[in-house]
Design a protein around this motif. Structure first.
Motif, short mmCIF file in Angstrom:
data_model
loop_
_atom_site.label_atom_id
_atom_site.label_comp_id
_atom_site.label_asym_id
_atom_site.label_seq_id
_atom_site.Cartn_x
_atom_site.Cartn_y
_atom_site.Cartn_z
N ALA A 21 0.69 -1.20 0.10
CA ALA A 21 0.04 0.00 -0.01
C ALA A 21 0.80 1.20 0.06
CB ALA A 21 -0.78 -0.07 1.28
N SER A 22 0.48 2.12 -0.84
CA SER A 22 1.41 3.57 -0.85
C SER A 22 0.74 4.52 0.01
CB SER A 22 1.19 4.02 -2.31
OG SER A 22 0.27 4.09 -2.75
N ALA A 23 1.47 5.30 0.61
CA ALA A 23 1.13 6.34 1.46
C ALA A 23 0.84 7.60 0.97
CB ALA A 23 2.07 6.25 2.83
N ARG A 27 -2.56 6.40 -5.29
CA ARG A 27 -2.32 5.33 -6.23
C ARG A 27 -1.67 4.11 -5.40
NH1 ARG A 27 -1.69 6.58 -12.00
NH2 ARG A 27 -0.54 4.71 -11.83
N VAL A 28 -2.06 2.94 -5.86
CA VAL A 28 -1.62 1.66 -5.32
C VAL A 28 -0.68 0.93 -6.20
CG1 VAL A 28 -3.62 1.33 -3.64
CG2 VAL A 28 -3.71 0.39 -6.09
N GLY A 29 0.19 0.33 -5.90
CA GLY A 29 1.02 -0.47 -6.57
C GLY A 29 0.48 -1.81 -7.21
N PRO A 30 1.29 -2.31 -8.18
CA PRO A 30 0.54 -3.50 -8.94
C PRO A 30 0.44 -4.56 -7.98
CG PRO A 30 2.70 -2.99 -9.92
CD PRO A 30 2.40 -1.80 -8.96
N ALA A 31 1.53 -4.82 -7.03
CA ALA A 31 1.57 -5.93 -6.05
C ALA A 31 0.14 -6.06 -5.09
CB ALA A 31 2.64 -5.92 -5.10
N ALA A 32 0.07 -4.63 -4.58
CA ALA A 32 -1.09 -4.38 -3.60
C ALA A 32 -2.51 -4.72 -4.50
CB ALA A 32 -1.17 -2.99 -3.30
#
Length: 108
Positions: A21-23, A27-32
């Motif tokens: 999860a990005s803070a 946006r969120v990453g592809p792994a999340a």
């Protein structure tokens, strides 16, 4: 044997926070995103399995090859597989709604 409902809830809670999860970036990453999609699919599979369970409760298993504790164990596994297959085939639409909610929670 593990509880599929507990696994789905653990996957959902793990998907909403953690290293993927990005803070603050919005946006969120592809792994999340992948983890969120898998958690939503697993949750829908468990939901469908729980909905199907009562449908098989009233079926008689009498006969030369039916009944007994083996039949009960097999039937619960069969219902879980039905839930998995239904979820993978599109389910009832919970996966997409849950996925959007998980992603929106990660973006906050």
């Amino acid at each position: 044997m593990t509880d599929p409902a507990a696994n789905a809830l653990a996957a959902l809670s793990g998907a909403t926070s953690g290293p993927g999860a990005s803070a603050g970036a919005g946006r969120v990453g592809p792994a999340a995103a992948t983890q969120a999609r898998e958690a939503a699919e697993e949750f829908e599979a468990v939901f469908l399995s729980q909905m199907l369970q009562p449908m098989f409760a009233g079926i008689s298993t009498d006969g030369p090859f039916g009944g007994g504790p083996g039949e009960e164990a097999f039937r619960s596994q069969l219902v879980q597989e039905y839930g998995q297959v239904m979820s993978q085939a599109g389910g009832v639409g919970l996966t997409d709604a849950l996925y959007r909610e998980i992603i929106s929670l990660q973006e906050v």
